[in-house]
Design a protein around this motif. Structure first.
Motif, PDB file in Angstrom:
ATOM      1  N   SER A 111       0.852  -1.183   0.000  1.00 30.57           N
ATOM      2  CA  SER A 111       0.000   0.000   0.000  1.00 30.57           C
ATOM      3  C   SER A 111       0.892   1.240   0.000  1.00 30.57           C
ATOM      4  N   TYR A 129      -2.424  -3.844   4.533  1.00 28.24           N
ATOM      5  CA  TYR A 129      -1.562  -3.014   3.682  1.00 28.24           C
ATOM      6  C   TYR A 129      -0.810  -3.863   2.647  1.00 28.24           C
ATOM      7  N   ILE A 183      -5.559  -4.580  -1.059  1.00 22.73           N
ATOM      8  CA  ILE A 183      -5.124  -3.378  -1.771  1.00 22.73           C
ATOM      9  C   ILE A 183      -5.849  -3.318  -3.114  1.00 22.73           C
ATOM     10  N   SER A 212      -4.238   2.709  -4.869  1.00 26.20           N
ATOM     11  CA  SER A 212      -3.156   3.406  -4.145  1.00 26.20           C
ATOM     12  C   SER A 212      -2.131   2.417  -3.600  1.00 26.20           C
ATOM     13  N   PHE A 213      -1.572   1.625  -4.508  1.00 23.51           N
ATOM     14  CA  PHE A 213      -0.517   0.697  -4.101  1.00 23.51           C
ATOM     15  C   PHE A 213       0.645   0.806  -5.079  1.00 23.51           C
TER      16      PHE A 213
END
Length: 336
Positions: free
Chosen positions: A25, A143, A147, A150-151
């Motif tokens: 992430s 994280y 996901i 926005s990774f």
């Protein structure tokens, strides 16, 4: 002087990691540097294990804490830190449980929440089986698994070759913006200036926060957690930018990395004053540097962050992540 290919190959022999894609992430990518070189290599390795155990099988975050255990051997530690460096790698592994990665997010009421989460929350060494039992924290797993946007995707094999914690962070950041990303600045656009793709102006306060150079105080007690370091641009250039650029360029030019970067100081506070930003130019195999494909040096033509002619296509807006990071407002974004 650039490392020769046989020197890099010798280093690779000490760390035979597959060139496979792993992802984090962006909240983790943009979190301040708090781990050492070997500790971060351990995080890369564990991410690969999480990928094989959960991501590739389309499994979500496991509900049982027992499923969060990973069993490592001395061979694994040799891959992470080198065959002759197993004891130091073991010590790095045992230190992971003592460190937090800072995160922040806004809850359902829009309230800003600061937090710190572990990557590893339990660690055992079995003296009979010689196994290292590591439990990845359930707070960090989303994280790595859940996901959808926005990774950042980067290469595990390349990441494991890096020899500086600042190069590690630089590689992660370059991987984040090496695609079709175009930075948008309304003030510059009003002047007719459109940033080229893969050119990122880092405001100095953002850069210092990501690389953990600012003084960090606890949000509640105000006590100093980390003292400030590398107070001026000259120190940052010498100890971070030059080191990271050289290492990534060496790997890139010898075929072991898909990217490298150039950089220049940005705007200053007054004539000859304090540097306020650092402009980073990211180059990849698919989008190489035009002309002489070498790091910029004095005497070369100046680097130009803007398109030569105004681009007719509408520039892609800044991602929510980047806008929030620079403005310090947003969800699930790391800063302290």
């Amino acid at each position: 002087m650039a490392r020769k290919k046989n020197e890099i190959l010798k280093h690779i022999e000490q760390a035979k990691m597959p060139h496979e894609k792993i992802r984090w992430s962006n909240a983790i990518v943009n979190a301040p540097v708090v781990y050492s070189l070997l500790e971060r290599r351990m995080l890369y390795f564990l991410t690969g294990e999480v990928k094989h155990k959960y991501v590739e099988k389309n499994l979500g975050v496991p509900a049982s804490w027992q499923d969060l255990y990973f069993h490592l051997t001395d061979k694994d530690l040799g891959l992470i830190g080198g065959k002759t460096n197993v004891l130091n790698t073991y010590e790095a592994l045992s230190e992971l449980g003592k460190k937090f990665v800072p995160v922040s997010f806004r809850n359902e009421k829009g309230e800003l929440i600061f937090g710190r989460v572990h990557w590893v929350d339990t660690f055992f060494y079995n003296t009979e089986t010689k196994l290292y039992d590591v439990r990845v924290s359930p707070e960090i797993m989303p994280y790595l698994i859940d996901i959808s946007k926005s990774f950042t995707t980067f290469d595990l094999g390349t990441a494991m070759l890096l020899r500086s914690k600042y190069t590690q962070k630089s590689y992660e950041l370059c991987s984040q913006f090496c695609g079709d990303f175009r930075y948008s600045d309304p003030a510059e656009e009003a002047l007719g200036n459109i940033y080229k793709k893969r050119v990122i102006p880092f405001q100095m306060d953002v850069f210092r926060r990501i690389f953990n150079l600012e003084e960090v105080r606890d949000a509640r007690t105000k006590r100093i957690i980390t003292p400030a370091s590398y107070q001026n641009y000259k120190d940052i250039k010498q100890n971070i930018l030059e080191v990271a650029q050289k290492e990534l360029y060496d790997l890139y030019s010898n075929g072991f990395s898909n990217l490298w970067f150039d950089y220049q100081e940005g705007a200053k506070k007054g004539r000859g004053g304090k540097v306020l930003s650092i402009v980073v130019y990211i180059y990849t195999k698919d989008n190489p540097k035009k002309g002489n494909e070498l790091p910029w040096q004095k005497g070369d033509l100046p680097l130009n962050p803007f398109e030569e002619h105004r681009v007719e296509e509408k520039s892609k807006p800044m991602t929510a992540m980047w806008s929030s990071l620079t403005a310090r407002r947003g969800t699930s974004l790391p800063f302290v």
